[in-house]
Enzyme design. Structure first.
Site, PDB file in Angstrom:
ATOM      1  N   GLY A   1       0.905  -1.261  -0.198  1.00 13.99           N
ATOM      2  CA  GLY A   1       0.055   0.080   0.152  1.00 13.99           C
ATOM      3  C   GLY A   1       0.867   1.202   0.120  1.00 13.99           C
ATOM      4  O   GLY A   1       1.296   1.777   1.210  1.00 13.99           O
TER       5      GLY A   1
ATOM      6  N   GLY B   1       1.774   4.983   2.962  1.00 16.05           N
ATOM      7  CA  GLY B   1       2.864   3.948   2.912  1.00 16.05           C
ATOM      8  C   GLY B   1       4.075   4.468   2.191  1.00 16.05           C
ATOM      9  O   GLY B   1       5.021   3.781   2.611  1.00 16.05           O
TER      10      GLY B   1
ATOM     11  N   VAL C   1      -3.274  -0.324   4.076  1.00 18.15           N
ATOM     12  CA  VAL C   1      -4.275  -0.361   3.230  1.00 18.15           C
ATOM     13  C   VAL C   1      -5.779  -0.075   3.790  1.00 18.15           C
ATOM     14  O   VAL C   1      -5.597   0.010   4.926  1.00 18.15           O
ATOM     15  CB  VAL C   1      -4.366  -1.955   2.323  1.00 18.15           C
ATOM     16  CG1 VAL C   1      -3.138  -2.166   1.541  1.00 18.15           C
ATOM     17  CG2 VAL C   1      -4.819  -2.911   3.615  1.00 18.15           C
TER      18      VAL C   1
ATOM     19  N   GLY D   1      -0.108  10.502  13.199  1.00 18.08           N
ATOM     20  CA  GLY D   1       1.028  11.535  13.040  1.00 18.08           C
ATOM     21  C   GLY D   1       0.510  12.029  11.506  1.00 18.08           C
ATOM     22  O   GLY D   1       0.881  12.826  11.135  1.00 18.08           O
ATOM     23  N   GLY D   2      -0.438  11.311  10.635  1.00 20.04           N
ATOM     24  CA  GLY D   2      -0.681  11.787   9.590  1.00 20.04           C
ATOM     25  C   GLY D   2       0.496  11.398   8.511  1.00 20.04           C
ATOM     26  O   GLY D   2       1.376  10.792   8.972  1.00 20.04           O
TER      27      GLY D   2
ATOM     28  N   ASN E   1      -7.767   8.072  19.071  1.00 17.04           N
ATOM     29  CA  ASN E   1      -8.889   8.879  18.037  1.00 17.04           C
ATOM     30  C   ASN E   1     -10.046   9.292  18.982  1.00 17.04           C
ATOM     31  O   ASN E   1     -10.586  10.541  18.347  1.00 17.04           O
ATOM     32  CB  ASN E   1      -9.070   7.904  16.911  1.00 17.04           C
ATOM     33  CG  ASN E   1      -7.970   7.824  15.997  1.00 17.04           C
ATOM     34  OD1 ASN E   1      -6.867   7.812  16.440  1.00 17.04           O
ATOM     35  ND2 ASN E   1      -8.510   7.723  14.882  1.00 17.04           N
TER      36      ASN E   1
ATOM     37  N   GLU F   1      -9.019  12.511  20.375  1.00 19.10           N
ATOM     38  CA  GLU F   1      -8.858  13.350  19.315  1.00 19.10           C
ATOM     39  C   GLU F   1     -10.040  14.158  18.929  1.00 19.10           C
ATOM     40  O   GLU F   1     -10.195  15.309  18.745  1.00 19.10           O
ATOM     41  CB  GLU F   1      -8.247  12.503  18.123  1.00 19.10           C
ATOM     42  CG  GLU F   1      -7.957  13.210  16.799  1.00 19.10           C
ATOM     43  CD  GLU F   1      -7.611  12.446  15.504  1.00 19.10           C
ATOM     44  OE1 GLU F   1      -6.469  11.585  15.717  1.00 19.10           O
ATOM     45  OE2 GLU F   1      -8.162  12.194  14.678  1.00 19.10           O
ATOM     46  N   TYR F   2     -11.064  13.231  18.693  1.00 14.49           N
ATOM     47  CA  TYR F   2     -12.553  13.849  18.593  1.00 14.49           C
ATOM     48  C   TYR F   2     -12.762  14.879  19.664  1.00 14.49           C
ATOM     49  O   TYR F   2     -13.302  15.882  19.247  1.00 14.49           O
ATOM     50  CB  TYR F   2     -13.416  12.764  18.418  1.00 14.49           C
ATOM     51  CG  TYR F   2     -13.697  12.006  17.201  1.00 14.49           C
ATOM     52  CD1 TYR F   2     -12.634  11.349  16.540  1.00 14.49           C
ATOM     53  CD2 TYR F   2     -15.013  11.601  16.873  1.00 14.49           C
ATOM     54  CE1 TYR F   2     -12.812  10.685  15.337  1.00 14.49           C
ATOM     55  CE2 TYR F   2     -15.176  11.201  15.641  1.00 14.49           C
ATOM     56  CZ  TYR F   2     -14.225  10.760  14.826  1.00 14.49           C
ATOM     57  OH  TYR F   2     -14.605  10.029  13.591  1.00 14.49           O
TER      58      TYR F   2
ATOM     59  N   LYS G   1     -14.631   9.007  10.104  1.00 14.60           N
ATOM     60  CA  LYS G   1     -14.498   7.491   9.551  1.00 14.60           C
ATOM     61  C   LYS G   1     -15.131   6.554  10.563  1.00 14.60           C
ATOM     62  O   LYS G   1     -15.137   5.311  10.341  1.00 14.60           O
ATOM     63  CB  LYS G   1     -13.055   7.010   9.231  1.00 14.60           C
ATOM     64  CG  LYS G   1     -12.620   7.922   8.039  1.00 14.60           C
ATOM     65  CD  LYS G   1     -11.229   7.356   7.366  1.00 14.60           C
ATOM     66  CE  LYS G   1     -10.364   8.151   6.478  1.00 14.60           C
ATOM     67  NZ  LYS G   1      -9.117   8.542   7.092  1.00 14.60           N
TER      68      LYS G   1
ATOM     69  N   ARG H   1     -37.211   1.876  38.198  1.00  7.67           N
ATOM     70  CA  ARG H   1     -36.802   0.379  37.467  1.00  7.67           C
ATOM     71  C   ARG H   1     -37.470  -0.508  38.403  1.00  7.67           C
ATOM     72  O   ARG H   1     -38.207  -1.465  37.622  1.00  7.67           O
ATOM     73  CB  ARG H   1     -35.237   0.139  37.470  1.00  7.67           C
ATOM     74  CG  ARG H   1     -34.667   1.018  36.372  1.00  7.67           C
ATOM     75  CD  ARG H   1     -33.281   0.550  36.494  1.00  7.67           C
ATOM     76  NE  ARG H   1     -32.941  -0.625  35.555  1.00  7.67           N
ATOM     77  CZ  ARG H   1     -32.489  -1.763  36.279  1.00  7.67           C
ATOM     78  NH1 ARG H   1     -32.190  -1.817  37.481  1.00  7.67           N
ATOM     79  NH2 ARG H   1     -32.154  -2.811  35.608  1.00  7.67           N
TER      80      ARG H   1
HETATM   81  C1  6PG Z   1      -3.963   9.973  13.470  1.00 11.41           C
HETATM   82  C2  6PG Z   1      -5.505  10.292  12.945  1.00 11.41           C
HETATM   83  C3  6PG Z   1      -5.739   9.397  11.743  1.00 11.41           C
HETATM   84  C4  6PG Z   1      -6.979   9.655  10.995  1.00 11.41           C
HETATM   85  C5  6PG Z   1      -8.286   9.634  11.478  1.00 11.41           C
HETATM   86  C6  6PG Z   1      -9.246  10.504  11.072  1.00 11.41           C
HETATM   87  O1  6PG Z   1      -3.980   9.563  14.435  1.00 11.41           O
HETATM   88  O2  6PG Z   1      -3.027   9.946  12.628  1.00 11.41           O
HETATM   89  O3  6PG Z   1      -6.334   9.786  13.915  1.00 11.41           O
HETATM   90  O4  6PG Z   1      -5.854   8.020  12.081  1.00 11.41           O
HETATM   91  O5  6PG Z   1      -6.815  11.112  10.578  1.00 11.41           O
HETATM   92  O6  6PG Z   1      -8.467   8.340  11.158  1.00 11.41           O
HETATM   93  O7  6PG Z   1     -10.262  10.110  11.605  1.00 11.41           O
HETATM   94  P1  6PG Z   1     -11.907  10.617  11.241  1.00 11.41           P
HETATM   95  O8  6PG Z   1     -12.075  10.200   9.562  1.00 11.41           O
HETATM   96  O9  6PG Z   1     -12.774   9.845  11.945  1.00 11.41           O
HETATM   97  O10 6PG Z   1     -11.798  12.051  11.827  1.00 11.41           O
END
Ligand code: 6PG
Length: 484
Positions: A12, A17, A81, A136-137, A193, A196-197, A267, A454
């Site tokens: 990939g 990659g 991939v 880290g992109g 992640n 990150e969100y 994603k 409940r």
């Molecule tokens: C990372 C990012 C990377 C990606 C995410 C984006 O750590 O480098 O998290 O994995 O940019 O998958 O995630 P979303 O599309 O869900 O925002």
């Protein structure tokens, strides 16, 4: 390149990659790259010629058999991939070419349960699977990412030298570690992640408040975000936010940010984190709010229609810029601490639930550099978990130093939440963080009423505070119910 001479093969060769291949080759390891797209192979070879100095060992192949024959046994094949079915498809194609003790490293954001399933299946042929979260992109891949590895420890040992060399370094310490058996690496990346969100949502709410309540210019917001990025709460996501503020639109005049549609894409890894947190009974409300807000943002047509129907509060509060910016900064810092805390608690409990035996200090250490959520706070967290008194701390917000910080910053967090609520500016990240703080510091919560409800409608029983056991009463016929 000679037959069977490469240390690693990469399948990939998209941007990630290709960049990882260049990074590893630059560290002096011999790399083979595979892709069915010949353009990608040409691109990679051109990039290698331009960017890698001296002698380097990089071969490419578009035939799987040729690619495998380049690898030194036991062979190490790293996959970059797309997640899901493509990973299974590539593994199926690879399997007939591999032998016992060969290693596949899945470096995509695979769901940890998929990694468990694939590892079991491959183990039948004695092929080892390492599930590796990589963050880290594309820049990280090229110059040093953070890598979270899980799977058989012996396989990790086989590749650890190479991965350490390619990883980001903080104070000389590599941002890669073996975190545990099975899918531990992908589990930690999933929670990464989720955090990150949460952080992205909080920063977005801060930007919204600056724009809608203070009417700050892009230059002013850039200056403020840059100051925060350089200060105690600094981190990569604040740095890129500061840079985004000044980016001009190349297609028309003005700032690019103002031309971008306000519907966030995803994603799904944040949603996986929330789902896992719910299943593990770990509260992660900031992350949950961030996931919901990405979904809500996508209803942009509807939002524009509804904005004509549902009004906003009449009251308009005049805010002084400097004090409110200060409050926003303190609130953001406090809410960020609680977002990391929620992720860390999920890791702590998830580790027990899935028997990963995560070392929390290792997670904090390898998140200090290379990854998207890297921030100064991670060094504080590393120090907390490396202190023998706190290795088993399930939620770092209870650590005296962070608790002290939150006790002080709650004033500003309340101010921001109150102002946004009164002015009709949505701030679910901040609001969730404040409720999280208040709920955890509440010695009593109204869950007694939930237990009673409940039992009332479903005979689910309740516990008492004054005696052991489970109790049930017939609420409609009991004395208590009759007398209300
Ligand atoms: C990372 C990012 C990377 C990606 C995410 C984006 O750590 O480098 O998290 O994995 O940019 O998958 O995630 P979303 O599309 O869900 O925002």
């Amino acid at each position: 390149m000679k037959h069977a001479s490469c240390d690693i093969g990469i399948i990939g060769l998209g941007t990630m990659g290709a960049n990882l291949a260049l990074n590893i080759a630059e560290q002096g390891f011999s790399v083979a790259g595979f892709d069915t797209d010949n353009d990608k192979l040409r691109l990679l070879n051109g990039q290698a010629e331009r960017e890698l100095s001296g002698s380097y060992q990089l071969s490419t192949a578009s035939d799987l058999g040729d690619f495998i024959s380049l690898l030194k046994p036991p062979r190490t094949v790293l996959l970059l991939v797309p997640v899901g079915a493509p990973v299974d498809a590539v593994i199926d194609q690879l399997r007939p070419h591999l032998e016992p003790d060969d290693i596949i490293i899945d470096s995509g954001n695979s769901h940890f349960t998929d990694t468990e399933r694939r590892a079991k299946k491959l183990a039948r042929s004695r092929i080892r699977l390492l599930g590796m979260g990589i963050s880290g992109g594309s820049e990280g891949a090229r110059h040093g990412p953070s890598m979270m590895v899980g799977g058989p420890q012996a396989s990790w040992e086989h590749v650890s030298k190479l991965l350490r060399a390619a990883s980001a370094k903080v104070d000389g310490s590599p941002c890669v570690a073996w975190l545990g058996r099975g899918s531990a690496g992908h589990y930690v990346k999933m929670v990464h992640n989720g955090i990150e969100y949460g952080i992205m949502q909080l920063i977005a709410e801060t930007y919204d408040a600056m724009k809608r309540l203070l009417h700050l210019s892009h230059e002013q917001m850039h200056e403020i975000f840059q100051r925060w990025a350089d200060g105690a709460m600094g981190g990569y996501l604040l740095e890129i936010t500061a840079a985004i503020m000044l980016e001009q639109d190349a297609l028309s005049s003005g700032y690019l940010l103002d031309k971008i549609r306000d519907a966030a894409r995803q994603k799904g890894t944040g949603m996986w984190t929330s789902r896992e947190a719910m299943e593990s009974q770990v509260p992660t409300p900031v992350i949950d709010a961030a996931v919901s807000m990405r979904a809500l943002s996508d209803y942009d047509q509807q939002r524009r229609q509804v904005s004509e129907i549902l009004n906003q509060p009449e009251r308009h509060i005049e805010l002084e810029t400097a004090p409110f910016v200060h409050a926003l900064g303190e609130a953001l810092h406090a809410a960020m601490i609680m977002t990391y805390a929620q992720g860390m608690q999920l890791l702590y409990i998830g580790s027990r639930r899935h028997k990963f035996q995560l070392v929390m200090g290792d997670v904090a250490r390898i998140w200090r550099g290379g990854c998207i959520i890297r921030a100064r706070l991670l060094e504080d967290l590393r120090q907390i978990y490396d202190d023998p008194n706190y290795v088993t701390l399930d939620n770092p917000m209870f650590h005296p130093s962070l608790a002290k910080h939150l006790r002080t910053a709650q004033t500003e967090l309340r101010e921001v939440v109150e102002t946004c609520a009164k002015q009709g500016v949505p701030a679910p990240g901040f609001m969730s963080a404040l409720s999280y703080y208040d709920a955890f510091r509440s010695a009593s919560l109204p869950a007694n009423l939930i237990q009673a409800q409940r039992d009332f409608f479903g005979a689910h029983t309740f516990e008492r505070i004054d005696r052991d056991g489970r109790f049930h009463i017939d609420w409609l016929n009991s004395e208590q119910a009759q007398h209300g």
